[in-house]
Structures are given as C-alpha cells and as structure tokens.
Design a protein around this motif. Structure first.
Motif, PDB file in Angstrom:
ATOM      1  N   GLY A  24      -2.277   6.537   4.622  1.00  0.00           N
ATOM      2  CA  GLY A  24      -2.849   5.220   4.341  1.00  0.00           C
ATOM      3  C   GLY A  24      -3.862   4.807   5.379  1.00  0.00           C
ATOM      4  O   GLY A  24      -4.920   4.250   5.051  1.00  0.00           O
ATOM      5  N   SER A  26      -7.838   4.257   4.436  1.00  0.00           N
ATOM      6  CA  SER A  26      -8.382   2.907   4.594  1.00  0.00           C
ATOM      7  C   SER A  26      -9.713   2.897   5.332  1.00  0.00           C
ATOM      8  O   SER A  26     -10.425   1.893   5.312  1.00  0.00           O
ATOM      9  CB  SER A  26      -7.382   2.031   5.353  1.00  0.00           C
ATOM     10  N   TYR A  81     -11.750  -0.375   1.784  1.00  0.00           N
ATOM     11  CA  TYR A  81     -10.417   0.104   1.406  1.00  0.00           C
ATOM     12  C   TYR A  81      -9.359  -0.246   2.450  1.00  0.00           C
ATOM     13  O   TYR A  81      -8.329   0.409   2.544  1.00  0.00           O
ATOM     14  CB  TYR A  81     -10.458   1.625   1.229  1.00  0.00           C
ATOM     15  N   GLU A  85      -5.578  -0.397   1.693  1.00  0.00           N
ATOM     16  CA  GLU A  85      -4.772   0.794   1.380  1.00  0.00           C
ATOM     17  C   GLU A  85      -3.628   0.942   2.370  1.00  0.00           C
ATOM     18  O   GLU A  85      -2.570   1.485   2.033  1.00  0.00           O
ATOM     19  CB  GLU A  85      -5.652   2.055   1.397  1.00  0.00           C
TER      20      GLU A  85
END
Length: 319
Positions: free
Chosen positions: A56, A60, A72, A75
């Motif tokens: 993650g 991101s 992002y 995320e």
C-alpha cells in the motif's frame, strides 16, 4: 518522517513474525497444541498484513492521473482496512474455530512438552523487539498525546496498525503460554483450548478497532485541530483578507492535505491586488502546514446576515 518510521516498524515486525511463525509451526507439529497452531496462524496473518502495508505504501506513491487527479495517497488506507479483514478472518475466526474443536476434544501435550514453552518465551522476546521499534518510531510523531489518542487521530495508518498488531501479539503469546502451562500442569487439554479462545477473541477485538479507525480515514478526515488553527492563523495574517467565511479540509493521504477556503476581501480591491493576496495566502498556508499540497481559495464579499425581528420572524412563519 512518519512514512519512513512506519516502514522501519513494518520491516521489524515482518522479520520478527516470519521467524516466529516457523518456530510456532514446528512446535505445533511436535506437540499438537492448538494454542501453538493458533499463534502460528496469527503470525502468518501478521506477516501477510505487513506485506500488505508495504504494498500500500508503494502504490500510494504513484503520480496523479486524469482519472485520479488527486493521486493515490488513500491506497494506504485501503490496504490498512484489508489488514483488519485479514486479522479478523484468518487470525481471529480461525483461532475461535480451533478453540471450539480443542475444547470439544481435549488432548494433553504428551511429547516434547518443553518445546512450546521455550518457543513462546522466544516469541515474546522477538515480539517485544518489534513492539519497541514501533513505539520508538511512533514517539517521533506522537508528541505529548496519549497512546489512545495517537491511534485514533493518526493520519498515517502504518504505525497504529503495527502497534495494535504487536500489542495483540504480545498479549496473545501470554494467553498461549497460560493455556500451554496449565495443560502441562493439569494434563487437561481444555486449558489449551481456553488459551486459544482467548487469542481468537483478542484478535477479533483488535480487528474491529482497526476496521473502525481505517474506515474513518477512508471516508475522509479533516485536518487535525492543531493544523486547522495554523491554517486559519496563516490566512488571516496577510493583507487583503478580512475574514474566513468558511473553510473545509480533507486528507488526500497521510502526508497530503486539501484546503478549500472562501475568504472575504475588501469591496473595492483591484483584481491584480486580489490575485497577489491570494498567492501570498497560499504561500503562508504551505509554510504553516507543509502537507497542505492542494489549496483552493475563493474570494468573496462578506454579507452579514440580518437576524429577523420577532415580528418579521412571525410574519415569515405565517407566510
């Protein structure tokens, strides 16, 4: 700082859990202890969770696209929420199932009786190292707030997740040690099942807490009260801003904040002066709160709303 500290804490936890998982599986294979099996699955789930957090964090960092213009950053919240689901299903529910089976069909630990105790003591030491690493990294950004408030208010999910996982792991190891030792003393496998059930209930509780906190981040949280005060002070510190009419903030990610504010400006202000004041206000906001990356400022004329008199209010209500 929070991202780097979170990564260090995740790697420390991952290294500890991988080693612990192997030793727990060996102990379970030698003794047949359900507490050891539950703890082994718990360590596997934790290892998978730490991998999810690392994934993650990497995803991101992708650049914004026309389809995702704000990037992002969230995320990291998505993967943290997945962690809570894994902890609940793989860790908690499996432990409860194994506890039910063990209590229904208790079996004593007849062979390699010293193995689970030694493994659990070693695991407590390794988990303690992982926990202290998470505490050390958290202290860099926690400040003077309490641990409960830190877990509830932190915008970066990695450190709170690792802290909760390690806390649960340490308490779970104590439960497992309790069940194993009483099983060895009494020669009754029910205690092993009770220890396993305690582990399952603990993991379910931690998973629920994680789900609640990460859900709030997924929905969208505003800036902290401290950052809000800094932003308001920065906006009002310059010329050309009479007052803040209204303001909204939103975390696009742990280290990225959106600020949308409507400000009141003088009625007779020239357009070029207005533009300069807006630019200066953006600079002041970013200096006060560096994570304020996306800023929208809308100028307007403040119109004070008149409070209707009793007669006017009664007429309006009648109308």
């Amino acid at each position: 700082m929070s991202a780097e500290g979170g990564t260090r804490a995740i790697i420390a936890a991952l290294s500890a859990n991988l080693g612990i998982a192997v030793t727990k599986f060996v102990a379970w294979a030698l003794t047949g202890s359900s507490s050891m099996l539950a703890e082994a699955i718990h360590s596997v789930a934790d290892s998978g969770n730490q991998l999810l957090l690392l994934i993650g964090g990497r995803r991101s960092q992708r650049r914004a696209t026309p389809e995702h213009p704000f990037g992002y950053g969230r995320e990291r919240y998505v993967y943290a929420f997945i962690v809570s689901i894994v902890l609940f299903s793989v860790g908690g529910l499996f432990a409860l199932y194994e506890a039910y089976h063990k209590i229904q069909h208790p079996e004593p630990i007849d062979s390699w009786q010293w193995v689970p105790v030694v493994v659990l003591l070693i695991a407590i030491g390794l988990e303690g190292y992982s926990f202290m690493t998470a505490v050390k990294e958290s202290n860099h950004i926690r400040g003077k707030v309490t641990w409960v408030r830190f877990v509830r208010r932190a915008k970066a999910p990695e450190l709170p997740v690792v802290l909760l996982e390690d806390t649960g792991a340490l308490i779970g190891l104590v439960f497992a040690l309790f069940g194993v030792v009483l099983t060895l003393i009494t020669d009754n496998g029910v205690w092993d099942g009770i220890g396993t059930a305690a582990i399952g209930l603990l993991l379910v509780a931690i998973a629920v807490i994680l789900a609640i906190e990460t859900k709030s981040l997924l929905i969208g949280e505003a800036a902290t009260p401290e950052d809000l005060k800094k932003i308001e002070k920065a906006i009002l510190a310059g010329d050309g801003v009479e007052r803040i009419i209204h303001m909204k903030t939103l975390h696009l990610g742990p280290e990225e904040l959106l600020v949308a504010v409507k400000i009141a400006v003088p009625r007779a202000e020239r357009a070029d002066d207005l533009s300069q004041h807006i630019d200066e206000t953006e600079v002041r906001i970013r200096e006060a709160v560096p994570i304020a990356r996306v800023i929208y400022i809308e100028p307007d004329i403040y119109r004070e709303r008149k409070t209707p008199t009793t007669t006017e209010g009664a007429s309006a209500a009648a109308g």
